[in-house]
Design a protein around this motif. Structure first.
Motif: not given
Length: 347
Positions: A284-295
Motif C-alpha cells: 500500500s501507499l500507507e507507510k507505517d500502518g499495521l495492515y499496510r501490506a498483506s499476503t
C-alpha cells in the motif's frame, strides 16, 4: 428433625448450573469463531468460498461475545455468596479450585471488556489487542474446561428436576429474565452483521448507508502522487491503463474484525490478469500502518472474484475507500482488503 434449607432463587445451584451451561455455549462459540478469525488473518488454510463465510463466523464471534456479558453477570450473581464463604481456603485442592475460578473470572472480563472496546474501535491501552486477546482466549477456555471438569458431578445433580417446589417458580423467573436480557443485548447489537435486524438494533455501531470506513486516508497519511503507477511483477500500469483493461463487476461484502459487515458492488481488474501464479504480496501507499501490506494466498489471487477494484457502487473510489485502487477478495477479513495499492509481487 432436620429442616430443609431454602436458598434465594437466584443463588440456587440449579440456577448456577443452567446459566453456566448457556455461558459455556456462548464462550465456546466465541472461542471457536475467534480461532477461525485468527487463522483467516494469519495465513492458515482458509477457503475462498462461500464468500460470506468470514462475515458469518465473525458476526457469530461478536454476537456470542455480547451474549456472554449478561450471562456472565448472572452467573456471578448466582454464586457470589459462595465466593465469600469462610474459611476462604479449606485445603490445597480447594485453594487451587478457587484460584482457577479467580483466573477464569479475570480472564473472562478481560476478553469481554476489551472485545467491546475493539468493536467500538477504542483502545485505551498500550498493548496490541489481537495478540493479547488471542492469548487470553486460551487462558479462558483452559480455565473453563478445568472448572467444568471439577464441577460436572454437581452440574449433573442440579440439572435434575428441582425438589423445592416453593422456589422453583422463582428460579424459573430468574432464568427467564436472564434469557430475555441476553436476547435483548443480542438483538440490540446484531444489526452490525445481520442486515434485517439493522432497523431495530439500536446499539449497533454500524448501520445502513454508505460503506463504513475504519481507517481514513487522513489517518493513514495517504498522499497519492500525480505520477502514480501500479507495479505488478515486471510491468507497470497507470490508472488509465487499468481502466482500459477488461473490467469485472462483483458483489462482495466488506466483513470487518469488529463484527460489522456490508455488501457493496465493486468493479475493477482481476488480480489473476495482472500477476502469475503464486502467493501475492500486496503493498500500500500507507507507510507505517499495521495492515499496510498483506499476503494474498494463491487460491485467492487466482479466484475470478478477486479484483483490484477501481470503482465502488458504480463510482470511482474515493480516497478513503482506497483510491486509486484497492484489493477486494471473497471471504477475506476487511483488514486484509488492502487499500491504496501500489504494488503486486508474486512470492
Amino acid at each position: 428433625m432436620k429442616l430443609p434449607v431454602f436458598r434465594a432463587p437466584a443463588h440456587h445451584t440449579g440456577v448456577t448450573s443452567r446459566v453456566g451451561t448457556w455461558l459455556g455455549i456462548t464462550f465456546g462459540l466465541c472461542f471457536v469463531t475467534g480461532l477461525l478469525s485468527h487463522g483467516a488473518q494469519h495465513d492458515w488454510v482458509w477457503p475462498t468460498r462461500p464468500v460470506d463465510l468470514y462475515r458469518v463466523t465473525q458476526g457469530v464471534h461478536v454476537i456470542s461475545g455480547v451474549a456472554s456479558i449478561p450471562l456472565l453477570l448472572a452467573k456471578l450473581w448466582s454464586v457470589y455468596p459462595k465466593l465469600f464463604e469462610r474459611p476462604l481456603v479449606k485445603s490445597v485442592p480447594h485453594a487451587l479450585e478457587r484460584g482457577s475460578i479467580l483466573v477464569l473470572i479475570a480472564a473472562s472480563f478481560f476478553e469481554l471488556v476489551t472485545g467491546l472496546f475493539n468493536a467500538a474501535q477504542n483502545y485505551p491501552w498500550s498493548f496490541y489487542f489481537p495478540t493479547a486477546h488471542y492469548a487470553v482466549a486460551w487462558i479462558v477456555i483452559g480455565a473453563l474446561l478445568v472448572h467444568i471438569a471439577v464441577k460436572i458431578p454437581l452440574i449433573r445433580r442440579t440439572l435434575e428436576p428441582a425438589s423445592e417446589e416453593r422456589t422453583i417458580l422463582s428460579r424459573r423467573a430468574f432464568l427467564r429474565t436472564t434469557a430475555l436480557t441476553t436476547g435483548v443485548a443480542v438483538v440490540a447489537t446484531a444489526g452490525v452483521t445481520v442486515p434485517w435486524l439493522r432497523k431495530i438494533s439500536v446499539l449497533a455501531w454500524r448501520s445502513d448507508g454508505d460503506l463504513p470506513v475504519n481507517r481514513t486516508a487522513q489517518a493513514a497519511n495517504i498522499v497519492v502522487p500525480q505520477d502514480w503507477r501500479l507495479k505488478a511483477g515486471a510491468k507497470s500500469y497507470s490508472l488509465a491503463d487499468l481502466q482500459a483493461m477488461p473490467q469485472t463487476t462483483v458483489d462482495l461484502p466488506i466483513a470487518c474484525v469488529e463484527g460489522w459487515s456490508q455488501n457493496a458492488t465493486w468493479t475493477g481488474v482481476r488480480v489473476s490478469e495482472l500477476v502469475g501464479r503464486g502467493d501475492v504480496r500486496v503493498e500500500s501507499l500507507e507507510k507505517d500502518g499495521l495492515y499496510r501490506a498483506s499476503t494474498l494466498p494463491e487460491a485467492f489471487a487466482q479466484d475470478p472474484l478477486t479484483l483490484l477494484a477501481l470503482q465502488l457502487d458504480g463510482e470511482e473510489l474515493s480516497l478513503d475507500h482506497g483510491y486509486p485502487c484497492r484489493l477486494i477478495a471473497p471471504n477475506r477479513p476487511g483488514v486484509l482488503q488492502t487499500k491504496w495499492v501500489t504494488s503486486l509481487e508474486v512470492r
